[in-house]
Write a protein that holds these residues in place. Structure first.
Motif, PDB file in Angstrom:
ATOM      1  N   PRO A 235      16.708   2.010 -29.228  1.00 20.48           N
ATOM      2  CA  PRO A 235      15.259   1.991 -28.942  1.00 20.48           C
ATOM      3  C   PRO A 235      14.774   0.716 -28.268  1.00 20.48           C
ATOM      4  O   PRO A 235      13.887   0.748 -27.407  1.00 20.48           O
ATOM      5  N   ASP A 236      15.355  -0.439 -28.637  1.00 18.31           N
ATOM      6  CA  ASP A 236      14.885  -1.700 -28.036  1.00 18.31           C
ATOM      7  C   ASP A 236      15.424  -1.907 -26.627  1.00 18.31           C
ATOM      8  O   ASP A 236      15.111  -2.910 -25.979  1.00 18.31           O
ATOM      9  N   GLU A 237      16.255  -0.971 -26.140  1.00 23.40           N
ATOM     10  CA  GLU A 237      16.746  -1.044 -24.762  1.00 23.40           C
ATOM     11  C   GLU A 237      15.851  -0.275 -23.797  1.00 23.40           C
ATOM     12  O   GLU A 237      16.071  -0.322 -22.590  1.00 23.40           O
ATOM     13  N   ILE A 238      14.859   0.440 -24.317  1.00 20.05           N
ATOM     14  CA  ILE A 238      13.911   1.186 -23.478  1.00 20.05           C
ATOM     15  C   ILE A 238      12.715   0.293 -23.188  1.00 20.05           C
ATOM     16  O   ILE A 238      12.035  -0.184 -24.107  1.00 20.05           O
ATOM     17  N   ARG A 239      12.478   0.047 -21.941  1.00 17.88           N
ATOM     18  CA  ARG A 239      11.365  -0.818 -21.548  1.00 17.88           C
ATOM     19  C   ARG A 239      10.046  -0.057 -21.605  1.00 17.88           C
ATOM     20  O   ARG A 239       9.978   1.130 -21.271  1.00 17.88           O
ATOM     21  N   ALA A 240       8.988  -0.733 -22.035  1.00 19.07           N
ATOM     22  CA  ALA A 240       7.661  -0.136 -22.061  1.00 19.07           C
ATOM     23  C   ALA A 240       7.141  -0.006 -20.623  1.00 19.07           C
ATOM     24  O   ALA A 240       7.333  -0.916 -19.810  1.00 19.07           O
ATOM     25  N   PRO A 241       6.481   1.118 -20.281  1.00 14.90           N
ATOM     26  CA  PRO A 241       6.014   1.327 -18.901  1.00 14.90           C
ATOM     27  C   PRO A 241       4.721   0.575 -18.595  1.00 14.90           C
ATOM     28  O   PRO A 241       3.724   1.163 -18.163  1.00 14.90           O
ATOM     29  N   GLU A 242       4.737  -0.730 -18.828  1.00 14.78           N
ATOM     30  CA  GLU A 242       3.534  -1.522 -18.593  1.00 14.78           C
ATOM     31  C   GLU A 242       3.368  -1.803 -17.102  1.00 14.78           C
ATOM     32  O   GLU A 242       4.311  -2.213 -16.429  1.00 14.78           O
ATOM     33  N   GLY A 243       2.166  -1.593 -16.592  1.00 11.33           N
ATOM     34  CA  GLY A 243       1.872  -1.868 -15.192  1.00 11.33           C
ATOM     35  C   GLY A 243       2.475  -0.873 -14.224  1.00 11.33           C
ATOM     36  O   GLY A 243       2.538  -1.137 -13.026  1.00 11.33           O
ATOM     37  N   VAL A 244       2.935   0.273 -14.726  1.00 13.63           N
ATOM     38  CA  VAL A 244       3.559   1.269 -13.857  1.00 13.63           C
ATOM     39  C   VAL A 244       2.552   2.328 -13.412  1.00 13.63           C
ATOM     40  O   VAL A 244       2.548   2.756 -12.257  1.00 13.63           O
ATOM     41  N   ALA A 245       1.677   2.753 -14.317  1.00 11.09           N
ATOM     42  CA  ALA A 245       0.686   3.775 -13.975  1.00 11.09           C
ATOM     43  C   ALA A 245      -0.338   3.216 -13.000  1.00 11.09           C
ATOM     44  O   ALA A 245      -0.576   1.995 -12.956  1.00 11.09           O
ATOM     45  N   PRO A 246      -0.954   4.085 -12.158  1.00  6.20           N
ATOM     46  CA  PRO A 246      -1.978   3.604 -11.216  1.00  6.20           C
ATOM     47  C   PRO A 246      -3.115   2.910 -11.955  1.00  6.20           C
ATOM     48  O   PRO A 246      -3.611   3.416 -12.968  1.00  6.20           O
ATOM     49  N   GLU A 247      -3.498   1.763 -11.463  1.00  6.72           N
ATOM     50  CA  GLU A 247      -4.584   1.008 -12.095  1.00  6.72           C
ATOM     51  C   GLU A 247      -5.950   1.415 -11.547  1.00  6.72           C
ATOM     52  O   GLU A 247      -6.968   1.208 -12.191  1.00  6.72           O
ATOM     53  N   THR A 248      -5.975   1.984 -10.353  1.00  3.68           N
ATOM     54  CA  THR A 248      -7.237   2.422  -9.761  1.00  3.68           C
ATOM     55  C   THR A 248      -7.678   3.734 -10.400  1.00  3.68           C
ATOM     56  O   THR A 248      -6.899   4.682 -10.475  1.00  3.68           O
ATOM     57  N   PRO A 249      -8.936   3.800 -10.879  1.00  3.16           N
ATOM     58  CA  PRO A 249      -9.414   5.056 -11.475  1.00  3.16           C
ATOM     59  C   PRO A 249      -9.464   6.176 -10.430  1.00  3.16           C
ATOM     60  O   PRO A 249      -9.957   5.981  -9.322  1.00  3.16           O
ATOM     61  N   VAL A 250      -8.936   7.324 -10.778  1.00  5.77           N
ATOM     62  CA  VAL A 250      -8.856   8.458  -9.858  1.00  5.77           C
ATOM     63  C   VAL A 250      -9.407   9.694 -10.543  1.00  5.77           C
ATOM     64  O   VAL A 250      -9.138   9.933 -11.723  1.00  5.77           O
ATOM     65  N   THR A 251     -10.194  10.472  -9.816  1.00  3.80           N
ATOM     66  CA  THR A 251     -10.718  11.740 -10.323  1.00  3.80           C
ATOM     67  C   THR A 251     -10.034  12.885  -9.594  1.00  3.80           C
ATOM     68  O   THR A 251     -10.004  12.913  -8.363  1.00  3.80           O
ATOM     69  N   VAL A 252      -9.457  13.793 -10.348  1.00  6.88           N
ATOM     70  CA  VAL A 252      -8.794  14.961  -9.774  1.00  6.88           C
ATOM     71  C   VAL A 252      -9.721  16.163  -9.911  1.00  6.88           C
ATOM     72  O   VAL A 252     -10.183  16.478 -11.007  1.00  6.88           O
ATOM     73  N   ARG A 253     -10.005  16.819  -8.792  1.00  2.00           N
ATOM     74  CA  ARG A 253     -10.919  17.960  -8.801  1.00  2.00           C
ATOM     75  C   ARG A 253     -10.211  19.225  -9.277  1.00  2.00           C
ATOM     76  O   ARG A 253      -8.994  19.352  -9.193  1.00  2.00           O
ATOM     77  N   ASP A 254     -11.043  20.175  -9.758  1.00  4.60           N
ATOM     78  CA  ASP A 254     -10.494  21.453 -10.227  1.00  4.60           C
ATOM     79  C   ASP A 254      -9.783  22.192  -9.100  1.00  4.60           C
ATOM     80  O   ASP A 254      -8.751  22.831  -9.317  1.00  4.60           O
ATOM     81  N   ALA A 255     -10.323  22.113  -7.889  1.00  4.95           N
ATOM     82  CA  ALA A 255      -9.701  22.815  -6.755  1.00  4.95           C
ATOM     83  C   ALA A 255      -8.319  22.256  -6.459  1.00  4.95           C
ATOM     84  O   ALA A 255      -7.403  22.990  -6.097  1.00  4.95           O
ATOM     85  N   GLU A 256      -8.151  20.931  -6.619  1.00  4.97           N
ATOM     86  CA  GLU A 256      -6.849  20.317  -6.391  1.00  4.97           C
ATOM     87  C   GLU A 256      -5.854  20.747  -7.467  1.00  4.97           C
ATOM     88  O   GLU A 256      -4.685  21.012  -7.183  1.00  4.97           O
ATOM     89  N   LEU A 257      -6.335  20.832  -8.711  1.00  2.00           N
ATOM     90  CA  LEU A 257      -5.471  21.310  -9.791  1.00  2.00           C
ATOM     91  C   LEU A 257      -5.083  22.769  -9.568  1.00  2.00           C
ATOM     92  O   LEU A 257      -3.961  23.177  -9.864  1.00  2.00           O
ATOM     93  N   ASP A 258      -6.027  23.573  -9.051  1.00  2.00           N
ATOM     94  CA  ASP A 258      -5.726  24.980  -8.762  1.00  2.00           C
ATOM     95  C   ASP A 258      -4.601  25.094  -7.735  1.00  2.00           C
ATOM     96  O   ASP A 258      -3.692  25.914  -7.864  1.00  2.00           O
ATOM     97  N   LEU A 259      -4.662  24.257  -6.702  1.00  2.00           N
ATOM     98  CA  LEU A 259      -3.622  24.296  -5.668  1.00  2.00           C
ATOM     99  C   LEU A 259      -2.284  23.798  -6.226  1.00  2.00           C
ATOM    100  O   LEU A 259      -1.228  24.334  -5.888  1.00  2.00           O
ATOM    101  N   ALA A 260      -2.341  22.768  -7.076  1.00  4.35           N
ATOM    102  CA  ALA A 260      -1.110  22.276  -7.691  1.00  4.35           C
ATOM    103  C   ALA A 260      -0.486  23.360  -8.569  1.00  4.35           C
ATOM    104  O   ALA A 260       0.732  23.562  -8.562  1.00  4.35           O
TER     105      ALA A 260
END
Length: 336
Positions: free
Chosen positions: A167-192
């Motif tokens: 377990p201590d060999e797994i690095r925490a995903p700090e600073g990996v996720a996008p830091e800029t706030p993003v809004t995903v629209r329902d239409a984009e989710l529908d296409l995905a």
């Protein structure tokens, strides 16, 4: 298959003699380093940095480098004297649901083979117990000079072991996720969702390494005296830092995926499905209410006017009847 380790599985007081066999193999095409001028092989020699002399493998030992650069010699006897209960034993420490193991911990995979006829019965017992419980066994074992963590599971009729990272060999995903706030629209989710449904499932066994095949074809062509494989036509480069139209990219992806599968590529309804319904509902609903109100008001007004007209006409007729003089009947003259 050649075994790389012999030992036993410790299942409580039951000991199961086993052999460890590699379950995977690398199919990558390997290259040698050569001298470009004459094609001679480039080889690495192990040289002592103090006297500059080449050292034979038998003369090479181990040492731990301290923080100040001091080398602390470590011998094989030093390591063998350490208390390591799993030196020749795969020790089962717990049974857990398969979903409780984080895939990030997965490492090398091995097959465990029953070592000898007496091992067949306890081996089969453990295999069937794992099947029926729908669980995996968490184990500790020693391999290549260090204690490791592992997981036992059943593959067909064989017990397989996956090496696990601690377990201590797994690095925490700090600073990996996008830091800029993003809004995903329902239409984009529908296409995905539509793209995911179109791509569907895949037969893993049918997948293969296209790059390796291309490398092998190139090597064969050059070995036959050719110039290798022609470079591919230049196409669109990856997105990189370029801003893309996400909706357009999703639409195109769904369309191409459907065309590949021989389906009709229609994605227009998906892109505007939810927003269009809401907009239409908001615009249409008030229009219906307004029309209904206006029609009702018009009907009420017309009814009132008709009733008033009838009353007025009746009143006029009554008044005229009262004012008009009563005419006396004139006697007809008799003819002689």
């Amino acid at each position: 298959m050649r075994s790389i380790w012999n030992g036993a599985i410790s299942f409580g007081l039951v000991s199961i003699p086993i052999k460890l066999v590699n379950a995977t193999e690398s199919r990558s095409v390997s290259f040698r380093q050569v001298h470009v001028e004459d094609g001679g092989r480039i080889r690495y020699r192990k040289v002592c940095e103090l006297d500059g002399e080449e050292v034979a493998p038998a003369e090479i030992g181990k040492a731990y480098e301290d923080a100040d650069g001091t080398m602390i010699p470590i011998t094989d006897e030093d390591l063998a004297a350490l208390p390591l209960p799993t030196a020749k034993t795969i020790e089962i420490v717990a049974f857990v649901p398969a979903g409780g193991i984080d895939p990030l911990q997965m490492d090398a995979a091995y097959y465990l083979s029953a070592n000898g006829v007496p091992a067949a019965k306890p081996y089969t017992l453990l295999r069937e117990a794992l099947k029926r419980s729908d669980r995996v066994a968490v184990v500790k074992y020693a391999l290549r000079g260090r204690e490791r963590l592992g997981m036992l599971r059943v593959v067909d009729d064989v017990i397989a072991m996956h090496g696990l990272l601690w377990p201590d060999e797994i690095r925490a995903p700090e600073g990996v996720a996008p830091e800029t706030p993003v809004t995903v629209r329902d239409a984009e989710l529908d296409l995905a969702d539509a793209l995911m449904a179109t791509l569907g499932e895949v037969d893993i066994d049918a997948l293969h390494d296209d790059y390796r095949e291309a490398v092998e074809e190139m090597i064969a062509a050059k070995a036959a005296g050719g110039e290798g494989v022609a470079p591919p036509e230049p196409g669109e480069e990856g997105g990189g830092g370029r801003v893309i139209d996400l909706m357009a990219a999703l639409e195109k992806s769904v369309r191409e995926a459907k065309e590949t599968r021989g389906e009709t590529a229609e994605v227009t309804d998906i892109t505007s499905r939810r927003p269009a319904k809401k907009a239409a509902a908001k615009k249409t609903a008030p229009a219906k209410k307004t029309t209904t109100k206006k029609t009702t008001a018009a009907k009420t007004t017309a009814t009132k006017k008709t009733a008033a007209a009838k009353k007025t006409t009746a009143a006029k007729k009554t008044t005229a009847a009262k004012k008009a003089p009563t005419k006396k009947a004139t006697p007809k003259k008799r003819t002689a």
